[in-house]
Design a protein around this motif. Structure first.
Motif, PDB file in Angstrom:
ATOM      1  N   LEU A  77     -10.602  -1.328   1.295  1.00  0.00           N
ATOM      2  CA  LEU A  77      -9.676  -0.286   0.861  1.00  0.00           C
ATOM      3  C   LEU A  77     -10.383   1.068   0.779  1.00  0.00           C
ATOM      4  CD1 LEU A  77      -7.824  -2.278  -1.935  1.00  0.00           C
ATOM      5  CD2 LEU A  77      -6.757  -1.387   0.150  1.00  0.00           C
ATOM      6  N   GLY A  78     -11.613   1.048   0.267  1.00  0.00           N
ATOM      7  CA  GLY A  78     -12.380   2.281   0.173  1.00  0.00           C
ATOM      8  C   GLY A  78     -12.682   2.873   1.537  1.00  0.00           C
ATOM      9  N   ALA A  79     -12.937   1.999   2.516  1.00  0.00           N
ATOM     10  CA  ALA A  79     -13.208   2.477   3.872  1.00  0.00           C
ATOM     11  C   ALA A  79     -12.000   3.204   4.448  1.00  0.00           C
ATOM     12  CB  ALA A  79     -13.601   1.305   4.772  1.00  0.00           C
ATOM     13  N   GLY A  80     -10.819   2.835   3.982  1.00  0.00           N
ATOM     14  CA  GLY A  80      -9.606   3.509   4.418  1.00  0.00           C
ATOM     15  C   GLY A  80      -9.230   4.696   3.558  1.00  0.00           C
ATOM     16  N   GLY A  81     -10.075   5.028   2.585  1.00  0.00           N
ATOM     17  CA  GLY A  81      -9.808   6.164   1.718  1.00  0.00           C
ATOM     18  C   GLY A  81      -8.885   5.863   0.553  1.00  0.00           C
ATOM     19  N   TYR A  82      -8.594   4.570   0.339  1.00  0.00           N
ATOM     20  CA  TYR A  82      -7.638   4.159  -0.703  1.00  0.00           C
ATOM     21  C   TYR A  82      -8.414   3.851  -1.978  1.00  0.00           C
ATOM     22  CZ  TYR A  82      -3.137   1.929  -2.032  1.00  0.00           C
ATOM     23  OH  TYR A  82      -1.930   1.592  -2.600  1.00  0.00           O
ATOM     24  N   ARG A  83      -8.825   4.894  -2.695  1.00  0.00           N
ATOM     25  CA  ARG A  83      -9.750   4.692  -3.812  1.00  0.00           C
ATOM     26  C   ARG A  83      -9.100   4.779  -5.183  1.00  0.00           C
ATOM     27  NH1 ARG A  83     -12.580   7.605   0.076  1.00  0.00           N
ATOM     28  NH2 ARG A  83     -14.327   6.460   0.964  1.00  0.00           N
ATOM     29  N   ARG A  84      -8.008   5.470  -5.296  1.00  0.00           N
ATOM     30  CA  ARG A  84      -7.434   5.687  -6.618  1.00  0.00           C
ATOM     31  C   ARG A  84      -6.957   4.387  -7.266  1.00  0.00           C
ATOM     32  NH1 ARG A  84      -2.392   9.794  -7.941  1.00  0.00           N
ATOM     33  NH2 ARG A  84      -2.340   9.458 -10.191  1.00  0.00           N
ATOM     34  N   TYR A  85      -6.379   3.495  -6.444  1.00  0.00           N
ATOM     35  CA  TYR A  85      -5.835   2.245  -6.961  1.00  0.00           C
ATOM     36  C   TYR A  85      -6.550   1.029  -6.369  1.00  0.00           C
ATOM     37  CZ  TYR A  85      -1.921   5.361  -8.114  1.00  0.00           C
ATOM     38  OH  TYR A  85      -1.150   6.387  -8.586  1.00  0.00           O
ATOM     39  N   ASP A  86      -7.772   1.228  -5.856  1.00  0.00           N
ATOM     40  CA  ASP A  86      -8.398   0.178  -5.068  1.00  0.00           C
ATOM     41  C   ASP A  86      -8.667  -1.101  -5.856  1.00  0.00           C
ATOM     42  OD1 ASP A  86     -10.308   1.467  -6.576  1.00  0.00           O
ATOM     43  OD2 ASP A  86     -11.841   1.502  -4.998  1.00  0.00           O
ATOM     44  N   GLU A  87      -9.119  -0.984  -7.099  1.00  0.00           N
ATOM     45  CA  GLU A  87      -9.480  -2.191  -7.845  1.00  0.00           C
ATOM     46  C   GLU A  87      -8.239  -3.018  -8.190  1.00  0.00           C
ATOM     47  OE1 GLU A  87     -11.924  -1.170 -11.159  1.00  0.00           O
ATOM     48  OE2 GLU A  87     -13.557  -0.389  -9.902  1.00  0.00           O
ATOM     49  N   LEU A 129       0.815  -1.209   0.000  1.00  0.00           N
ATOM     50  CA  LEU A 129       0.000   0.000   0.000  1.00  0.00           C
ATOM     51  C   LEU A 129       0.852   1.264   0.000  1.00  0.00           C
ATOM     52  CD1 LEU A 129      -2.699  -1.116   2.598  1.00  0.00           C
ATOM     53  CD2 LEU A 129      -2.915  -1.108   0.112  1.00  0.00           C
ATOM     54  N   LEU A 130       1.923   1.255   0.778  1.00  0.00           N
ATOM     55  CA  LEU A 130       2.784   2.433   0.874  1.00  0.00           C
ATOM     56  C   LEU A 130       3.575   2.692  -0.400  1.00  0.00           C
ATOM     57  CD1 LEU A 130       4.251   2.037   4.484  1.00  0.00           C
ATOM     58  CD2 LEU A 130       2.832   3.928   3.682  1.00  0.00           C
ATOM     59  N   SER A 131       3.796   1.669  -1.195  1.00  0.00           N
ATOM     60  CA  SER A 131       4.629   1.842  -2.381  1.00  0.00           C
ATOM     61  C   SER A 131       3.874   2.462  -3.554  1.00  0.00           C
ATOM     62  CB  SER A 131       5.242   0.498  -2.810  1.00  0.00           C
ATOM     63  OG  SER A 131       4.248  -0.447  -3.136  1.00  0.00           O
ATOM     64  N   ALA A 132       2.549   2.578  -3.430  1.00  0.00           N
ATOM     65  CA  ALA A 132       1.773   3.241  -4.489  1.00  0.00           C
ATOM     66  C   ALA A 132       1.931   4.753  -4.383  1.00  0.00           C
ATOM     67  CB  ALA A 132       0.303   2.861  -4.378  1.00  0.00           C
ATOM     68  N   ARG A 133       1.609   5.460  -5.465  1.00  0.00           N
ATOM     69  CA  ARG A 133       1.704   6.924  -5.464  1.00  0.00           C
ATOM     70  C   ARG A 133       0.460   7.497  -4.815  1.00  0.00           C
ATOM     71  NH1 ARG A 133       5.017   9.104 -10.564  1.00  0.00           N
ATOM     72  NH2 ARG A 133       6.456   7.378 -10.796  1.00  0.00           N
ATOM     73  N   ILE A 134       0.457   7.415  -3.495  1.00  0.00           N
ATOM     74  CA  ILE A 134      -0.699   7.862  -2.725  1.00  0.00           C
ATOM     75  C   ILE A 134      -0.184   8.356  -1.385  1.00  0.00           C
ATOM     76  CG2 ILE A 134      -1.231   5.688  -1.521  1.00  0.00           C
ATOM     77  CD1 ILE A 134      -4.190   6.183  -2.470  1.00  0.00           C
ATOM     78  N   ARG A 135      -0.945   9.191  -0.708  1.00  0.00           N
ATOM     79  CA  ARG A 135      -0.493   9.753   0.563  1.00  0.00           C
ATOM     80  C   ARG A 135      -0.199   8.653   1.582  1.00  0.00           C
ATOM     81  NH1 ARG A 135      -1.607  15.016   2.108  1.00  0.00           N
ATOM     82  NH2 ARG A 135      -2.091  14.236   4.192  1.00  0.00           N
ATOM     83  N   THR A 136       0.856   8.863   2.341  1.00  0.00           N
ATOM     84  CA  THR A 136       1.251   7.865   3.330  1.00  0.00           C
ATOM     85  C   THR A 136       0.156   7.607   4.348  1.00  0.00           C
ATOM     86  OG1 THR A 136       3.592   8.425   3.086  1.00  0.00           O
ATOM     87  CG2 THR A 136       2.935   7.335   5.125  1.00  0.00           C
ATOM     88  N   ASP A 137      -0.479   8.666   4.837  1.00  0.00           N
ATOM     89  CA  ASP A 137      -1.515   8.460   5.853  1.00  0.00           C
ATOM     90  C   ASP A 137      -2.715   7.709   5.288  1.00  0.00           C
ATOM     91  OD1 ASP A 137      -2.325  10.578   4.262  1.00  0.00           O
ATOM     92  OD2 ASP A 137      -2.889  11.889   5.925  1.00  0.00           O
ATOM     93  N   THR A 138      -2.984   7.871   3.990  1.00  0.00           N
ATOM     94  CA  THR A 138      -4.063   7.119   3.349  1.00  0.00           C
ATOM     95  C   THR A 138      -3.699   5.642   3.263  1.00  0.00           C
ATOM     96  OG1 THR A 138      -4.720   9.046   2.040  1.00  0.00           O
ATOM     97  CG2 THR A 138      -5.454   6.892   1.256  1.00  0.00           C
ATOM     98  N   ALA A 139      -2.448   5.338   2.911  1.00  0.00           N
ATOM     99  CA  ALA A 139      -2.006   3.951   2.841  1.00  0.00           C
ATOM    100  C   ALA A 139      -2.095   3.284   4.212  1.00  0.00           C
ATOM    101  CB  ALA A 139      -0.578   3.880   2.304  1.00  0.00           C
ATOM    102  N   VAL A 140      -1.681   3.992   5.239  1.00  0.00           N
ATOM    103  CA  VAL A 140      -1.740   3.449   6.597  1.00  0.00           C
ATOM    104  C   VAL A 140      -3.188   3.223   7.018  1.00  0.00           C
ATOM    105  CG1 VAL A 140      -1.295   3.984   9.027  1.00  0.00           C
ATOM    106  CG2 VAL A 140       0.494   4.375   7.323  1.00  0.00           C
TER     107      VAL A 140
END
Length: 222
Positions: A93-103, A53-64
């Protein structure tokens, strides 16, 4: 005498910088995600998930937050992840706000869990016993060089044969803080048990110039 005093001043400055860094930003990413890291299957698997999750181009707090959401949804071990549906993983993943790369990530998590079960019976300690661990980590979908670095930066606390593991991103943070940039010199600034905390703090400084400025200012005042 002047050179000796200069070296002493540098050592004291570096020590103050590291103290400020650890005090303010020395939490590991595993800790942030609620992972009590031990050399046992479930925490190691959760760290693998977090590294993906952290290795994607997304905010760290969102990945966590997404990692926590997955674990709260009962998807904190390889068996349950593999048995979950793609939709369950997407929803978590969506519940954690991780929507850009969720699928795509939901697919990678399912495939990675299956691979871990097939190859290592769900236990990453089997991978630890093999050669080329960083390369073998990259066989898991979604884990590239960055993900392998994240995993080993955190895992060095329980897999000490990889310590000191301070990758390019961590050394970038050291440079921004005015610290030595060689792995060996950085490792001498902390105890072995604090290496994962040092690595996490250095990465935060590399990612956020404000953090680096704050740490340097705090160190200068001490």
């Amino acid at each position: 005498m002047g050179e000796s005093a200069g070296r002493t001043d540098v050592k004291e400055r570096d020590a103050a910088t590291v103290r400020a860094l650890l005090d303010r930003y020395g939490r590991t990413y595993a800790q942030d995600a609620g992972i009590r890291l031990r050399n046992t299957p479930v925490p190691l698997y959760r760290l693998l998930v977090l590294s993906l999750l952290l290795s994607a181009r997304i905010r760290t707090d969102t990945a966590v937050a997404a990692a926590r959401a997955l674990f709260d949804a009962g998807l904190g071990d390889a068996r349950r992840m593999a048995e979950s549906t793609w939709r369950q993983r997407v929803d978590a993943l969506g519940a954690g706000g991780y929507r850009r790369y969720d699928e795509r990530t939901a697919t990678q998590l399912g495939d990675g869990a299956e691979l871990l079960l097939q190859r290592y019976r769900g236990d990453l300690r089997g991978l630890r016993e093999e050669s080329g661990v960083a390369d073998r980590l990259q066989r898991f979908p979604g884990i590239g060089p960055t993900g392998a670095d994240i995993f080993l930066r955190e895992a060095q606390g329980v897999w000490p044969e990889f310590a000191p593991y301070l990758d390019r991103r961590a050394r970038d943070g050291a440079r921004r803080l005015g610290l030595p940039t060689s792995t060996r010199a950085l490792a001498r600034l902390v105890s072995e048990e604090d290496l994962p905390r040092l690595a996490a703090g250095l990465v935060r400084a590399a990612l956020d110039a404000k953090i680096a400025d704050e740490v340097r200012a705090t160190a200068a005042e001490s």
